[in-house]
Scaffold this active site. Structure first.
Site, mmCIF file in Angstrom:
data_model
loop_
_atom_site.group_PDB
_atom_site.id
_atom_site.type_symbol
_atom_site.label_atom_id
_atom_site.label_comp_id
_atom_site.label_asym_id
_atom_site.label_seq_id
_atom_site.Cartn_x
_atom_site.Cartn_y
_atom_site.Cartn_z
ATOM 1 N N ASP A 18 -3.160 2.529 -5.955
ATOM 2 C CA ASP A 18 -1.952 2.539 -5.124
ATOM 3 C C ASP A 18 -1.817 1.308 -4.225
ATOM 4 O OD1 ASP A 18 -4.021 3.179 -3.465
ATOM 5 O OD2 ASP A 18 -2.943 4.676 -2.317
ATOM 6 N N GLU A 19 -2.485 0.234 -4.605
ATOM 7 C CA GLU A 19 -2.398 -0.984 -3.796
ATOM 8 C C GLU A 19 -2.272 -2.194 -4.697
ATOM 9 O OE1 GLU A 19 -5.459 -1.687 -0.569
ATOM 10 O OE2 GLU A 19 -6.118 0.210 -1.438
ATOM 11 N N ASP A 48 0.868 -1.176 0.000
ATOM 12 C CA ASP A 48 0.000 0.000 0.000
ATOM 13 C C ASP A 48 0.904 1.225 0.000
ATOM 14 O OD1 ASP A 48 -2.065 1.730 0.181
ATOM 15 O OD2 ASP A 48 -2.712 1.149 2.191
#
Lengths: 371, 424
Positions: free
Chosen positions: B138-139, B41
């Site tokens: 974003d993960e 993350d």
């Protein structure tokens, strides 16, 4: 309403109209048959609002009366009755069926609740050979689409023009067209799209009969008059797509091949073909057709070479084997021709043997070869 | 011994396995029984990307947000320095400014930059394992089962991954490693920012039990509220709560809550792009409207954006949903499913406009409109080639493809349909 009739007679009438009784319906009265006596004639009718079937048979009763009774129950009773005369007696929405040894009673729904059936205007009737009609339907009906998002394709297009007529069906992947010249019709110009249900019924009910049948074109329905039985269907709204445009004009890749050889080979290929696409690959080289199929799930591979007559450029093209078999089944004669273009364009398939005044053509689109 | 048949994994990849002749046990040489899942993350992703681009912003409170001029002023990301002032994603920019007046506000910034960085991240992850499932911009989840021989134990791999991301993109991330996706995601959130956390099998219960239920993935405010009425506040309480009662209260979700609180999650890492469930666009209007003509103009503009995205991604959709917010902030959605999947703005617009007309009231004006398309399928060329029947071809399709080409070359807003509102 009171009349006596041989069991076999009324049973066969009921059997005929049962074809139009819907299996599931939101309108309960449609699960019933309409029985009506007018002018010494018993009329039995059923409808699913798209297709209606009406049979008539003479009876002795003269009083004008009508009732509707549950179709399935009535049919089941008649089926189990022994062969003899039965007496039908209707009073106050109840029907009594008296046979040799017993009597059976059941309740009906008043005839007024039954939807009004389209009227049959015999004055506009056109007679045509039943044989021709049946042949045209049989040759084209396999290609009718069941995709409800394209309603115009859900029926057979029947075009009559002067003394020529033709039927066309397509599901967007294949197309069949049967044209007849010099039929006995004169000066008829109609374009109608007919739902397959009435055509299947016509095939079923006119089996083996090669007599004339009557056709009535009306505003938005089509009527077939088989004598005792009348079939009525609503028509599908057009326009039908311009199919002439997709028939390839000329081709330099002509494959001529024995029909039996090809049918057998394609059947064998289909066993080891992909179960979803049914893909069989046609690899054409000079005078040799190589067929192959692969099924990765089974780890299966099939290959066969069939001698043929081919002199064009080598070509590799994929087809759905069940589509190919559907077409080969319809083609008559020993030899068939595939007129091909590219591996992504329509192939024209027909038999070398032609009947006088008849033109039968099938189009088949290829499958994209995965690789 | 029966010859092993190839078996397909969810990802479409063929898994080889063998059957032991003695014990009849199935063995997956590449897939030992215990899965090891890693979750990455990124830390304050949007803000960090901006800080990296403008080094003078490093360590300062940075807030990335929408444009208040267009009345869509909310915080989309806040740097860790900004978070110290209590600023969170989703709060209005006005409130953020009140909390931290000296923060650097980056307003109305385009998302493409972040998408680019995100795609570079995925490339880095793929150097460790092909089993990468991007979960959001974003993960990502990585299935690192059996990677020990290449990169050392999982902790070592996590450290190498973090170093690589830092070295190549200058960004920091938090990594969680656990036997399942659920727990890996939880692990990465435990020591943010710049964390590296492992949850070994034997510690699952001890770590889960004291957690507040809202820390579990997928439990939001409303679910938490219902749970608190049942006297459930921690994951441990949820885990020991009778599953039948949860099922009655939440339906199928109840069972899922139970499994989650017990750390049970068997979902595999599905490599490939994020499967899109729906695509949509909505806009708060510059002023409230109720004129059908203006509504049509906005909806055609939104439908064009959605259709463009569908075509770009190679999707077709069947369900069209209209979102609407009245001037009193009362919101509604209405949807309709069409028979044939589409990527045409006119097909989408037709349905959206029809739905909107049913919601126009003489009393309330409309503040926000949104159009989205769901039930997406891949617009793959069908194997069976269709006959080129004319009825089938939408003449507009050719126009769409020309417009798409023009937009690819000169930008999104250089061309539009007459009457459509253009959104920058």
């Amino acid at each position: 309403m009171k009349f006596t009739i041989p069991k076999s007679k009324i049973y066969s009438c009921v059997q005929t109209v049962m074809n139009a009784v819907p299996t599931r319906t939101t309108l309960p009265v449609l699960s019933n048959l309409l029985l009506e006596v007018v002018d010494s004639k018993l009329k039995i009718a059923a409808t699913d609002l798209d297709v209606s079937v009406i049979t008539t048979t003479p009876v002795t009763s003269t009083k004008k009366e009508a009732i509707t009774i549950p179709a399935k129950t009535f049919y089941d009773i008649l089926r189990e009755l022994p062969e003899s005369d039965v007496e039908i007696h209707v009073t106050e929405n109840r029907m009594e069926i008296k046979a040799d040894r017993g009597s059976y009673k059941l309740s009906g729904i008043p005839a007024e609740e039954y939807p009004k059936l389209p009227s049959v205007n015999l004055a506009k009737e056109i007679k045509m050979p039943g044989e021709d009609l049946v042949r045209m339907i049989k040759k084209t009906i396999y290609a009718v689409s069941t995709d409800e998002t394209r309603p115009a394709l859900n029926g057979i297009l029947w075009q009559t023009s002067g003394s020529n007529m033709q039927m066309v069906a397509t599901d967007g992947h294949r197309l069949s067209r049967m044209s007849l010249k010099n039929t006995k019709l004169k000066g008829l110009h109609e374009d109608v799209i007919i739902p397959p249900k009435i055509l299947n019924l016509l095939l079923k009910l006119s089996e083996g009969e090669e007599k004339q049948l009557g056709v009535i074109f009306s505003e938005n329905s089509l009527i077939f008059n088989l004598g005792e039985t009348v079939l009525i269907s609503r028509l599908i709204e057009g326009p039908y797509p311009n199919f002439e445009q997709v028939i390839p004009k000329d081709s330099d890749k002509k494959l001529m091949i024995n029909k039996e050889f090809l049918t057998g080979a394609v059947r064998r290929m289909s066993i080891l073909a992909n179960t979803l696409t049914h893909q069989v690959k046609f690899s054409l080289k000079k005078d040799i057709l190589e067929l192959s199929s692969i099924n990765y799930d089974l780890g299966g591979e099939a290959k066969e070479s069939v001698p043929c007559n081919y002199s064009g450029e080598p070509l590799e093209i994929g087809y759905n084997s069940s589509y190919v078999l559907d077409i080969l089944k319809q083609l008559e004669g020993d030899e068939v021709v595939f007129e091909l273009g590219t591996e992504v364009s329509a192939g024209k398939i027909y038999s070398t043997q032609k009947k006088e005044g008849e033109d039968y053509l099938c189009l088949l689109m290829p499958l994209r070869l995965a690789e | 011994m029966i010859a092993p048949r190839p078996m397909k994994h969810n990802s479409g990849e063929i898994i080889k396995y063998s059957v032991s002749p003695k014990t009849n046990e199935v063995r997956f040489p590449d897939h030992p029984k215990e899965p090891v899942i890693l979750h990455v993350d990124m830390d304050a992703f949007f803000a960090s990307v901006e800080q990296k681009e403008r080094p003078w912003l490093a360590g300062k409170p940075v807030i990335v947000g929408g444009d208040p001029q267009k009345r869509c002023g909310v915080v989309t990301a806040a740097s860790y320095a900004a978070r110290e002032y209590g600023i969170k994603a989703g709060m209005s920019l006005l409130a953020a400014r009140r909390l931290c007046p000296h923060a650097v506000f980056l307003i109305g910034i385009h998302g493409e930059k972040y998408e680019y960085v995100s795609s570079r991240l995925v490339k880095i992850f793929r150097q460790f394992t092909p089993q990468v499932e991007p979960y959001s911009i974003d993960e990502a989840f990585l299935d690192i089962t059996g990677c020990e021989r290449l990169f050392g134990p999982p902790m070592e791999l996590g450290r190498k991954l973090k170093e690589k991301v830092k070295a190549e993109l200058g960004l920091s991330c938090s990594v969680g490693i656990a036997p399942s996706k659920l727990l890996a995601k939880l692990a990465s959130s435990l020591n943010k920012p710049n964390g590296l956390t492992i949850i070994p099998k034997e510690k699952i219960r001890a770590i889960l039990n004291p957690l507040d239920v809202t820390e579990l993935c997928g439990i939001g405010r409303s679910t938490a509220k219902v749970l608190s009425h049942l006297g459930i506040h921690t994951a441990g309480e949820l885990a020991s709560y009778p599953v039948e009662v949860l099922k009655r209260k939440f339906g199928i979700v109840g069972e899922w809550l139970h499994f989650m609180a017990n750390g049970i999650d068997c979902s595999p890492v599905i490599s490939g792009a994020i499967p899109d469930k729906s695509m949509g666009h909505s806009r708060t209007l510059p002023r409230d409207i109720d004129d059908p003509k203006q509504i049509a103009s906005i909806l055609l503009g939104l439908s064009s954006l959605v259709a463009r995205r569908l075509r770009k991604g190679g999707f077709l959709g069947r369900t069209i949903t209209l979102r609407l917010r009245y001037s009193d902030f009362f919101s509604l959605t209405r949807s309709e499913t069409i028979p044939r999947p589409t990527d045409s703005e006119h097909a989408i617009f037709k349905v959206a406009f029809k739905l909107a007309l049913g919601l126009v009231s003489g009393i309330r004006k409309i503040r926000l409109l949104g159009v989205s398309v769901s039930q997406l399928i891949r617009d793959e060329k069908p194997l069976q080639i269709p006959l080129p029947l004319v009825e089938y071809r939408d003449k507009r399709e050719e126009v769409y493809s020309v417009m798409d080409r023009i937009r690819d070359k000169f930008g999104e807003d250089v061309i539009r349909w007459g009457g459509a509102t253009v959104f920058g």
